[in-house]
Design an enzyme around this catalytic site. Structure first.
Site, PDB file in Angstrom:
ATOM      1  N   GLU A 143      68.439  96.255 116.533  1.00  0.00           N
ATOM      2  CA  GLU A 143      69.101  97.433 117.108  1.00  0.00           C
ATOM      3  C   GLU A 143      70.404  97.026 117.793  1.00  0.00           C
ATOM      4  O   GLU A 143      71.375  97.783 117.806  1.00  0.00           O
ATOM      5  CB  GLU A 143      68.132  98.147 118.075  1.00  0.00           C
ATOM      6  CG  GLU A 143      67.094  98.947 117.303  1.00  0.00           C
ATOM      7  CD  GLU A 143      65.747  99.079 117.988  1.00  0.00           C
ATOM      8  OE1 GLU A 143      65.646  98.814 119.204  1.00  0.00           O
ATOM      9  OE2 GLU A 143      64.784  99.437 117.294  1.00  0.00           O
TER      10      GLU A 143
ATOM     11  N   HIS B 156      68.240  91.288 118.604  1.00  0.00           N
ATOM     12  CA  HIS B 156      67.397  92.349 118.031  1.00  0.00           C
ATOM     13  C   HIS B 156      68.237  93.185 117.065  1.00  0.00           C
ATOM     14  O   HIS B 156      69.425  93.416 117.304  1.00  0.00           O
ATOM     15  CB  HIS B 156      66.823  93.226 119.153  1.00  0.00           C
ATOM     16  CG  HIS B 156      65.779  94.162 118.650  1.00  0.00           C
ATOM     17  ND1 HIS B 156      66.093  95.332 118.003  1.00  0.00           N
ATOM     18  CD2 HIS B 156      64.429  94.087 118.659  1.00  0.00           C
ATOM     19  CE1 HIS B 156      64.972  95.938 117.643  1.00  0.00           C
ATOM     20  NE2 HIS B 156      63.943  95.209 118.028  1.00  0.00           N
TER      21      HIS B 156
ATOM     22  N   LYS C 154      61.829  98.632 124.733  1.00  0.00           N
ATOM     23  CA  LYS C 154      63.144  99.228 124.419  1.00  0.00           C
ATOM     24  C   LYS C 154      63.602 100.123 125.575  1.00  0.00           C
ATOM     25  O   LYS C 154      63.300  99.824 126.727  1.00  0.00           O
ATOM     26  CB  LYS C 154      63.086  99.973 123.080  1.00  0.00           C
ATOM     27  CG  LYS C 154      62.488  99.085 121.980  1.00  0.00           C
ATOM     28  CD  LYS C 154      62.668  99.620 120.612  1.00  0.00           C
ATOM     29  CE  LYS C 154      62.027  98.655 119.611  1.00  0.00           C
ATOM     30  NZ  LYS C 154      62.216  99.034 118.239  1.00  0.00           N
TER      31      LYS C 154
ATOM     32  N   GLU D  72      61.911  90.144 111.677  1.00  0.00           N
ATOM     33  CA  GLU D  72      61.774  91.603 111.760  1.00  0.00           C
ATOM     34  C   GLU D  72      62.643  92.243 110.682  1.00  0.00           C
ATOM     35  O   GLU D  72      63.846  92.439 110.885  1.00  0.00           O
ATOM     36  CB  GLU D  72      62.251  92.095 113.130  1.00  0.00           C
ATOM     37  CG  GLU D  72      61.442  91.572 114.283  1.00  0.00           C
ATOM     38  CD  GLU D  72      61.485  92.550 115.458  1.00  0.00           C
ATOM     39  OE1 GLU D  72      60.426  93.064 115.821  1.00  0.00           O
ATOM     40  OE2 GLU D  72      62.577  92.819 115.963  1.00  0.00           O
TER      41      GLU D  72
HETATM   42  P1  PGA Z   1      58.426  98.715 116.127  1.00  0.00           P
HETATM   43  O1  PGA Z   1      59.596  97.832 116.789  1.00  0.00           O
HETATM   44  O2  PGA Z   1      57.137  97.970 116.383  1.00  0.00           O
HETATM   45  O3  PGA Z   1      58.482 100.031 116.845  1.00  0.00           O
HETATM   46  O4  PGA Z   1      58.735  98.803 114.685  1.00  0.00           O
HETATM   47  C1  PGA Z   1      59.577  96.440 116.672  1.00  0.00           C
HETATM   48  C2  PGA Z   1      60.782  95.850 117.348  1.00  0.00           C
HETATM   49  O5  PGA Z   1      61.824  96.524 117.387  1.00  0.00           O
HETATM   50  O6  PGA Z   1      60.754  94.727 117.854  1.00  0.00           O
END
Ligand code: PGA
Length: 264
Positions: free
Chosen positions: A98, A96, A11, A180
């Site tokens: 986010e 993703h 990230k 996810e």
């Molecule tokens: P995390 O993130 O392992 O910190 O939950 C996973 C991702 O965003 O792919």
């Protein structure tokens, strides 16, 4: 089916020197010929070059966290698939949560990104998953199994159908799907093995329905609070072909332990 996959998504973390050191530690720990599973490091754009040069000669692949849906032109601030390939990337994460939820990325944009990435020779990791509200709504309707399943699967169905719309069967082999659940990302709350198995089975069935004859060529990863404490349980789910790791990929010790658990 290809090898199991461990993807470390850093990230918006690590400056270049930290990234060089960190990727070097992982490369040294794994050694030149590591092949028990495929490892992909996904640094921010600014660290692609240093990480790429530090892992060259190892079996670790380089990936990017995002891509733009055009190959070149007047798109200030964006980075194209040919640029990523030129920077040494073999992989790119697309859609993703986010990006979908914080940056407002749409299914339409995700389709363009997938299509252009594949046509430029990158392998795309398509992220899909339901929000907490969507899962809760499905649970509220649990008196009727079919309604529950329909509600639970519906966001994932839309995300996958839309993203893969322009691809043919051969191109889909260059896709990896990462399930996810949005409520599990960065929250410390991971999905249970039963929840993971249910969604992974559904994704496998959906792929077979859209691309008959595809077989099991598309790997399906789990992501969302993967850590050393839950990796064994997650990998014990038969349908899980690897993991997408955020927070726990930022510590060499935990990332290395996760890789070893997946590689066996
Ligand atoms: P995390 O993130 O392992 O910190 O939950 C996973 C991702 O965003 O792919």
């Amino acid at each position: 089916m290809d090898k199991k996959l461990v993807v470390g998504n850093w990230k918006m973390n690590l400056l270049r020197e930290e990234a060089r050191e960190f990727s070097g530690t992982i490369a040294d720990l794994l050694g030149e010929d590591y092949d028990a599973c495929q490892v992909v490091l996904v640094p921010p754009y600014t660290a692609l070059e240093v990480v790429g040069s530090r892992i060259s000669g190892s079996t670790i692949d380089l990936g990017a966290q995002n891509v733009f849906g055009e190959t070149s032109g007047a798109f200030t601030g964006e980075v194209s698939a040919p640029m990523l390939a030129d920077a040494g990337c073999k992989w790119v994460i697309v859609g993703h949560s986010e990006r979908r939820h914080i940056l407002g990325e749409t299914d339409e944009q995700i389709r363009e990104k997938i299509s252009i990435s594949i046509s430029c020779g990158l392998k795309a990791i398509l992220c899909v998953g339901e929000t907490e509200a969507q899962r809760e709504e499905a649970i509220r309707r649990s008196e009727d199994v079919l309604t529950r399943k329909k509600l639970l699967f519906s966001p994932i169905k839309t995300q996958i159908e839309s993203a893969l719309d322009s691809l043919d069967q051969k191109q889909v082999s260059d896709i990896v799907i990462a399930y996810e659940p949005v409520w599990a990302i960065g929250t410390g709350k991971n999905a249970t093995s039963l929840e993971i198995a249910e969604i992974h089975q559904y994704i496998r069935e959906l792929l077979a329905e859209i691309f008959p004859g595809l077989g099991n060529n598309v790997r399906i990863l789990y992501g969302g609070s993967v850590k050393t404490g839950n990796i064994v349980e997650i990998m014990s789910v038969e349908e899980v072909d690897g993991v997408l790791v955020g927070g726990a990929s930022l510590s060499a010790d935990s990332f290395f332990r996760i890789i070893n658990s997946v590689g066996g």
